[in-house]
Design a protein around this motif. Structure first.
Motif, PDB file in Angstrom:
ATOM      1  N   THR A 121       0.856  -1.186   0.000  1.00  0.00           N
ATOM      2  CA  THR A 121       0.000   0.000   0.000  1.00  0.00           C
ATOM      3  C   THR A 121       0.887   1.229   0.000  1.00  0.00           C
ATOM      4  OG1 THR A 121      -1.750  -1.123   1.264  1.00  0.00           O
ATOM      5  CG2 THR A 121      -1.790   1.290   1.221  1.00  0.00           C
ATOM      6  N   ARG A 164      -1.922  -1.156  -3.732  1.00  0.00           N
ATOM      7  CA  ARG A 164      -2.939  -0.115  -3.659  1.00  0.00           C
ATOM      8  C   ARG A 164      -2.289   1.248  -3.451  1.00  0.00           C
ATOM      9  NH1 ARG A 164      -6.262  -2.145   1.386  1.00  0.00           N
ATOM     10  NH2 ARG A 164      -4.219  -1.702   2.259  1.00  0.00           N
ATOM     11  N   ILE A 229      -5.829   1.617   5.882  1.00  0.00           N
ATOM     12  CA  ILE A 229      -4.703   0.869   5.327  1.00  0.00           C
ATOM     13  C   ILE A 229      -4.743  -0.593   5.755  1.00  0.00           C
ATOM     14  CG2 ILE A 229      -2.182   0.614   5.446  1.00  0.00           C
ATOM     15  CD1 ILE A 229      -2.047   3.701   5.529  1.00  0.00           C
TER      16      ILE A 229
END
Length: 298
Positions: A121, A164, A229
């Motif tokens: 992420t 992501r 997250i």
């Protein structure tokens, strides 16, 4: 969930410092970074996080070298938070070098590791000013707007690797960025232009009213970011969005900007839709998917 490994930039205070505390409290491992880390990050030594000296404004090759060494601490990076940034500063090149190019340098250094592990992420700490840049804040707003665009495009680019990207866009939070001593420290040093005296007076009045009365609580804001997250709390079961305003004032700014944009389109639609088409244009074909609206990812 297995412990995540975080690399966070700009950890000396504000969101960066709280991110260290919040991630460690969730049982994750953290690599905290900042300029002059030996002194500016000394107050975080008791957290258990690893400390790395990193000035994101260094040449990209130097940033990569430092990140490569940081990765060796835990063997991977699961979460990158690009938090380092400057606020008001008359050196607009330096502001962009840290807020935008620095974030890009760190991201480019971390991405090969995330692509190799097929997960990760990448988060950017942007601002509601990406949507609304009032007088005298054009460059800061432009830098945050750049992060918003980078996050949106990056999310599409790295999705095939199970990576992501998200741009958090906070409103007003009580951080050193809104501390009068800090503002004075980084205030423009150039001779002010008399023509803008009215703007300066108005913005100065707003700043005086804001300082000490910021709506946002940094710990609460950061806990929400960590939830998003990690996919926990209110974010459990939700797909991570490309952009997320943090705070009621940020939501109002985004909503107002979007509503105003739609009003402009309504007023001008007959003048701007179809009237500029090339003669003989037969309609959108293969590139239709590019020009349609982006996936909201909610």
């Amino acid at each position: 969930m297995a412990p995540l490994v975080w690399l966070i930039t700009g950890c000396s205070s504000g969101f960066g410092a709280q991110l260290v505390h919040s991630a460690v409290a969730r049982g994750d491992k953290v690599i905290e970074t900042g300029r002059n880390a030996a002194t500016k990050l000394k107050h975080l030594e008791g957290t258990g996080a690893a400390i790395v000296d990193l000035d994101v404004s260094l040449p990209e090759a130097d940033v990569k070298r430092i990140v490569d060494e940081a990765v060796k601490i835990y063997g991977k990076i699961d979460v990158l938070v690009n938090n380092a940034g400057y606020g008001i500063n008359d050196d607009y090149r330096k502001l962009f070098n840290v807020n935008v190019f620095g974030a890009l340098s760190v991201t480019r250094a971390v991405l090969p590791y995330m692509r190799a592990q097929q997960s990760g992420t990448i988060a950017f700490v942007g601002s509601m000013y990406a949507w609304w840049a009032p007088a005298l804040l054009s460059v800061y707003g432009a830098a945050k707007g750049a992060l918003r665009a980078i996050a949106e495009s990056l999310a599409a680019e790295v999705a095939p690797f199970n990576i992501r990207a998200i741009d958090f866009e906070p409103g007003f939070f009580k951080t050193p960025l809104t501390d009068m001593a800090k503002i004075a420290q980084y205030a423009p040093t150039a001779q002010p232009v008399d023509a803008y005296a009215g703007h300066r007076a108005a913005m100065g009045g707003l700043a005086q009213a804001l300082i000490g009365n910021e709506r946002g609580d940094v710990k609460k804001g950061v806990e929400l970011m960590v939830d998003v997250i990690r996919g926990e709390g209110s974010a459990s079961g939700r797909k991570i969005p490309q952009r997320l305003p943090i705070g009621e004032d940020a939501v109002r700014v985004v909503e107002g900007t979007c509503k105003n944009a739609l009003k402009v389109i309504d007023v001008w639609r007959d003048d701007v839709v179809g009237t500029t088409d090339r003669d003989g244009f037969e309609g959108e074909k293969d590139y239709e998917a590019i020009v349609k609206g982006p996936d909201a990812q909610v």
